[in-house]
Structures are given as C-alpha cells and as structure tokens.
Design an enzyme around this catalytic site. Structure first.
Site, PDB file in Angstrom:
ATOM      1  N   HIS A   1      -2.179  -2.523  -9.909  1.00 18.04           N
ATOM      2  CA  HIS A   1      -3.164  -1.726  -9.065  1.00 18.04           C
ATOM      3  C   HIS A   1      -4.526  -2.974  -9.029  1.00 18.04           C
ATOM      4  CE1 HIS A   1      -5.777   1.069  -7.346  1.00 18.04           C
ATOM      5  NE2 HIS A   1      -4.872   1.710  -6.630  1.00 18.04           N
TER       6      HIS A   1
ATOM      7  N   ASP B   1       2.373   5.864  -6.638  1.00 22.98           N
ATOM      8  CA  ASP B   1       3.749   5.822  -6.002  1.00 22.98           C
ATOM      9  C   ASP B   1       4.867   5.977  -6.688  1.00 22.98           C
ATOM     10  OD1 ASP B   1       2.424   5.691  -3.309  1.00 22.98           O
ATOM     11  OD2 ASP B   1       1.923   3.602  -3.791  1.00 22.98           O
TER      12      ASP B   1
ATOM     13  N   HIS C   1       0.976  -1.281   0.135  1.00 23.85           N
ATOM     14  CA  HIS C   1       0.121   0.098  -0.054  1.00 23.85           C
ATOM     15  C   HIS C   1       0.838   1.422  -0.194  1.00 23.85           C
ATOM     16  CE1 HIS C   1      -3.547   2.300   0.323  1.00 23.85           C
ATOM     17  NE2 HIS C   1      -3.944   2.030   1.725  1.00 23.85           N
TER      18      HIS C   1
HETATM   19  N1  COA Z   1       5.257  -6.367 -10.163  1.00 30.34           N
HETATM   20  C1  COA Z   1       5.198  -7.502 -10.825  1.00 30.34           C
HETATM   21  N2  COA Z   1       4.091  -8.313 -11.159  1.00 30.34           N
HETATM   22  C2  COA Z   1       3.068  -7.605 -10.886  1.00 30.34           C
HETATM   23  C3  COA Z   1       3.093  -6.655 -10.162  1.00 30.34           C
HETATM   24  C4  COA Z   1       4.350  -5.635 -10.070  1.00 30.34           C
HETATM   25  N3  COA Z   1       4.036  -4.729  -9.159  1.00 30.34           N
HETATM   26  N4  COA Z   1       1.851  -6.197  -9.812  1.00 30.34           N
HETATM   27  C5  COA Z   1       0.945  -7.383 -10.289  1.00 30.34           C
HETATM   28  N5  COA Z   1       1.791  -8.275 -10.891  1.00 30.34           N
HETATM   29  C6  COA Z   1       1.438  -9.407 -11.674  1.00 30.34           C
HETATM   30  C7  COA Z   1       1.310 -10.381 -10.614  1.00 30.34           C
HETATM   31  O1  COA Z   1       2.551 -10.965 -10.351  1.00 30.34           O
HETATM   32  C8  COA Z   1       0.415 -11.355 -10.997  1.00 30.34           C
HETATM   33  O2  COA Z   1       0.830 -12.041 -12.034  1.00 30.34           O
HETATM   34  P1  COA Z   1       0.506 -13.730 -12.387  1.00 30.34           P
HETATM   35  O3  COA Z   1      -1.004 -13.463 -12.628  1.00 30.34           O
HETATM   36  O4  COA Z   1       1.224 -13.957 -13.561  1.00 30.34           O
HETATM   37  O5  COA Z   1       0.723 -14.370 -11.059  1.00 30.34           O
HETATM   38  C9  COA Z   1      -0.732 -10.327 -11.750  1.00 30.34           C
HETATM   39  O6  COA Z   1       0.040  -9.115 -11.968  1.00 30.34           O
HETATM   40  C10 COA Z   1      -1.879 -10.080 -10.680  1.00 30.34           C
HETATM   41  O7  COA Z   1      -1.237  -9.486  -9.390  1.00 30.34           O
HETATM   42  P2  COA Z   1      -1.803  -9.469  -8.273  1.00 30.34           P
HETATM   43  O8  COA Z   1      -0.615  -9.228  -7.043  1.00 30.34           O
HETATM   44  O9  COA Z   1      -2.856 -10.909  -7.949  1.00 30.34           O
HETATM   45  O10 COA Z   1      -2.918  -8.154  -8.198  1.00 30.34           O
HETATM   46  P3  COA Z   1      -3.178  -7.525  -6.917  1.00 30.34           P
HETATM   47  O11 COA Z   1      -4.688  -6.905  -7.369  1.00 30.34           O
HETATM   48  O12 COA Z   1      -3.623  -8.421  -5.675  1.00 30.34           O
HETATM   49  O13 COA Z   1      -2.161  -6.646  -6.377  1.00 30.34           O
HETATM   50  C11 COA Z   1      -1.111  -4.825  -5.810  1.00 30.34           C
HETATM   51  C12 COA Z   1      -2.282  -5.070  -6.579  1.00 30.34           C
HETATM   52  C13 COA Z   1      -1.187  -3.396  -6.185  1.00 30.34           C
HETATM   53  C14 COA Z   1      -1.025  -5.301  -4.440  1.00 30.34           C
HETATM   54  C15 COA Z   1       0.114  -5.114  -6.756  1.00 30.34           C
HETATM   55  O14 COA Z   1      -0.075  -4.754  -7.948  1.00 30.34           O
HETATM   56  C16 COA Z   1       1.401  -4.839  -6.179  1.00 30.34           C
HETATM   57  O15 COA Z   1       1.985  -5.845  -5.323  1.00 30.34           O
HETATM   58  N6  COA Z   1       2.045  -3.812  -6.644  1.00 30.34           N
HETATM   59  C17 COA Z   1       3.453  -3.530  -6.020  1.00 30.34           C
HETATM   60  C18 COA Z   1       3.090  -2.727  -4.693  1.00 30.34           C
HETATM   61  C19 COA Z   1       2.653  -1.228  -4.988  1.00 30.34           C
HETATM   62  O16 COA Z   1       3.010  -0.724  -5.781  1.00 30.34           O
HETATM   63  N7  COA Z   1       1.803  -0.790  -4.485  1.00 30.34           N
HETATM   64  C20 COA Z   1       0.804   0.370  -4.361  1.00 30.34           C
HETATM   65  C21 COA Z   1      -0.278   0.095  -4.740  1.00 30.34           C
HETATM   66  S1  COA Z   1      -0.838   1.845  -5.237  1.00 30.34           S
END
Ligand code: COA
Length: 375
Positions: free
Chosen positions: A261, A312, A222
């Site tokens: 996201h 971010d 987050h």
């Molecule tokens: N880097 C690499 N791969 C990513 C990614 C990232 N930042 N965000 C998503 N993905 C990929 C996942 O590995 C997954 O791939 P797969 O289906 O091959 O396993 C797919 O995209 C879906 O990701 P998932 O983590 O299930 O999506 P989510 O909705 O749960 O996650 C976040 C959303 C924000 C938690 C996630 O994108 C993330 O961890 N981002 C990095 C942290 C961040 O920037 N947070 C600030 C948010 S405003």
C-alpha cells in the site's frame, strides 16, 4: 530557477484538505469523519457510513431509516440505460459497462450540469442508489436474462444479490456484502478520488468526475486488484502450492495482487475486518479452502517481503464465497466508493481551486524549426 523537487507518483504530497476520511498509515487506522472504521464495521451499515460521510453526524434510528428509504426509492434505472447495456459488445468488461452507463446516465439527468450543493446532493443519492442496479442489470443481460427490478424494502447489499441471482440472499451474505461496501466507502486521496477531484476542480459536473473515478479505479494497481487477487488464488489452487507459487512470482519480480500500500506502513485496517469475515463465511457457507490458501499466501508474503495484505486481498475470498462473478468484484468496489467520490466532489465544489500541478521538462530545448519541404 530554484531546483524543483519531483514527487514521482505524488508520493508524500499533500494536495488537498478533506474532512471526510483520515488514513493513518503509520498506525494502520482509518477514520470516517473521526469515527474508527472498526467501530463502524462492527456496529454499522453502509447506509449509516454514507449518512455520516455526507452529513457529518451519526443518524438516529428514524433519520437512518428515512435516509435509507430515500435512497432505496431511487434504485430503479431507465429502460434506455438497460438498452445501452444490451447494445454493448459481448466482451465488454463490467467496469467498462459501468463507466459507459454512468456517463450515459448524465444525459438523462436534468440536473447533470448543475453544480449547486442541492443538485449535487440529489445526483449523488441517485448515483449511489443506482450503481448496484446497473451492475446487476449488466450481468443479467450479458447472460441473456432480463434484469430484475429493485425491491426498495431490502438493504442495498441484499437487493444487489437478489437482482443478480433473482433470489433473496441469506442474511449472513447480505451483511457480509454490506460491510465490504462500508469498508470501501472512503479512503482519502487515493488515485480514483484524486481523479474525481481534479475533474471537479475544473468546475466540471458530478457525473463527469465519477466517470473519471471509475476509469482510474479500473486499473489493477487500484480497484482491479480484488479480481486479480482471486484469479491468483484460483491459479494457486491448493494450500501446498501457495508458498512455491509466491516464491516463483517474487523471483520473477511480479507484484502479488492484494499486497502492499502507498500509505499504510502496517496492516490495512480494512483487511483485518475482511480476514475475519472471510474465515467466518468460508467455514459457514462452504469451501474453507480458498481462505486457507489466502492465509498461506499472506504468511509467505510476510515472511519473504514483510509486506502486509490490503483491503482487496480478503475481499476477494469473501466475494468468491458469496458466489459473485469475478469480474464484478471491482464494480462492487466502485459501488462502495461511490459515496466517497461524491463526497469529495461536493467538498471540492464547495471550496474550489483548479488542481494544476507542473511537470519537470526533460525533453530537448531550443531546437531550430525546419520547414516541411526541407526535411
Ligand atoms: N508484491 C510484491 N512486492 C511488492 C508489492 C506486491 N504487491 N507491493 C510492493 N512491493 C515491493 C516493491 O516491489 C518494492 O520493492 P523494491 O523496493 O525491492 O523494488 C517495494 O515493495 C515498494 O513498492 P512500490 O511499488 O514502490 O510501492 P508503491 O507505493 O508504489 O505501491 C502499490 C503501492 C499498491 C501500487 C503496490 O503495493 C502494488 O502494486 N500492489 C499490488 C496491487 C494492489 O494490491 N493494489 C491495491 C492497493 S489497495
């Protein structure tokens, strides 16, 4: 019993109504009270966005200056709070310090347990006004320096930079920080806002809800992502290293901070504004290298995974260019989001129903109890 559908991470679940912010994930748009974030960021300020969010109307010039002055007059923090910040162990993170300070602030607030609309509005104003002062004061005391008193004649962003550095910032710096706070102000039912609403729904008080919100924001999935994104860019170190670095990280199944996201299926509209700001600031204030590395990381992520950056990512390069210490990035996210959190707590209290979902039980059932002496 009818089969239950489990929404892990509550993905896609609509858990509440709100009239504050609308995140249109399909079209990549964000609205505060129906106004597009791009219009607000081009023309407005954090104070104007806050007025809009809390009062559901755009202020006139005089309404805005009265509102801003009212907030600015409440920026000062008690000596006892500074003493608490001083007493924290040297390795306390600023997010940990902020969480402690807001919780402690409740003890000094005579209205802390009053959930009436009037008390909530007054407490919300005090919290929004004081958070930047708390962050700057904590940074100063951990550096062995005395906190700098607030100057109510300055905007919140300009005063934060002044209290941090004991020197007035340039206008371009204050404007950039102010816009970032406006972009962080509100974002629907994200994890920290949901946390605030869950706490408020038990009829607990505003400070308690905000303390929970700060705790949720702290995590790297987050709010913690802005600091982590800059740490990553520093580790990458050069434009040439961006592509191989990202490839290696993705090969190791690592998440790239500042990308992806839960709601946006296209570019985060806040990232569009911050990318432009990052480009302008890095060429006008100094080192364009970090923006260029960020661009290459972004291009590589789009090419390899088709994943867009979020708020971010370019916030990291903007804050770095402003010379803000890395571990204050997430507290500044909290300073911006404070207005949104308070808005949601007030909305929850105004039309409350206890938030209490259920869990699918997957453990063992009907086990026979053995008295302790027979085990
Ligand atoms: N880097 C690499 N791969 C990513 C990614 C990232 N930042 N965000 C998503 N993905 C990929 C996942 O590995 C997954 O791939 P797969 O289906 O091959 O396993 C797919 O995209 C879906 O990701 P998932 O983590 O299930 O999506 P989510 O909705 O749960 O996650 C976040 C959303 C924000 C938690 C996630 O994108 C993330 O961890 N981002 C990095 C942290 C961040 O920037 N947070 C600030 C948010 S405003």
């Amino acid at each position: 019993m009818a089969e239950q559908i489990i929404a892990k991470g509550l993905e896609g679940v609509v858990a509440s109504e709100t009239a504050l912010g609308y995140v249109d994930g399909e079209r990549g748009r964000l609205f505060y009270r129906g106004y597009d974030i791009h219009d607000l960021a081009d023309e407005g300020t954090y104070a104007e966005g806050l007025y809009l969010l809390w009062k559901d109307a755009l202020p006139t010039r005089s309404e805005l200056s009265e509102f801003r002055d009212g907030l600015a007059r409440q920026r000062g923090i008690r000596g006892e709070l500074v003493d608490i910040l001083r007493s924290l162990p040297a390795d306390t993170t600023p997010m940990g310090a902020l969480r402690t300070a807001i919780s402690a602030d409740a003890s000094f607030d005579s209205e802390s347990d009053d959930n009436s609309p009037g008390a909530n509005q007054r407490k919300a104003a005090r919290l929004v006004a004081r958070v930047p002062t708390i962050i700057a004061a904590f940074h100063r005391v951990r550096e062995g320096l005395d906190p700098v008193e607030p100057d109510p004649s300055l905007s919140q962003a300009a005063d934060f930079l002044r209290m941090l550095r004991d020197e007035e910032p340039r206008e371009v710096e204050a404007t950039a920080l102010d816009t970032s706070l406006l972009l962080y102000l509100e974002h629907g039912l994200n994890a920290s806002t949901f946390t605030c609403r869950v706490i408020a729904s038990t009829l607990s008080d505003l400070h308690s809800a905000i303390t929970g919100g700060i705790s949720a924001l702290k995590g790297s999935l987050h709010g913690g992502a802005n600091q982590k994104a800059m740490e990553m860019l520093l580790e990458i170190g050069s434009v040439e290293n961006a592509e191989p670095w990202v490839d290696e990280a993705l090969g190791g199944k690592k998440k790239i901070m500042g990308f992806g996201h839960r709601v946006y299926r296209t570019e985060d509209p806040r990232a569009t504004v911050l990318r432009r700001m990052s480009a302008e600031l890095s060429s006008s204030l100094g080192e364009p290298k970090w923006h260029e590395i960020a661009r290459r990381v972004e291009e590589t992520m789009l090419d390899r995974k088709g994943i867009d950056c979020n708020v971010d990512f370019y916030c990291a390069t903007v804050y770095y260019t402003l010379g803000i210490p890395l571990d204050l990035y997430t507290p500044l996210f909290a300073a911006g989001r404070m207005g949104g959190w308070c808005g949601h707590v007030m909305e929850q209290h105004a039309d409350n129903r206890l938030i209490r979902p259920r869990a699918e039980y997957v453990g063992r059932r009907d086990r026979e109890y053995t008295p302790i002496d027979e085990r």
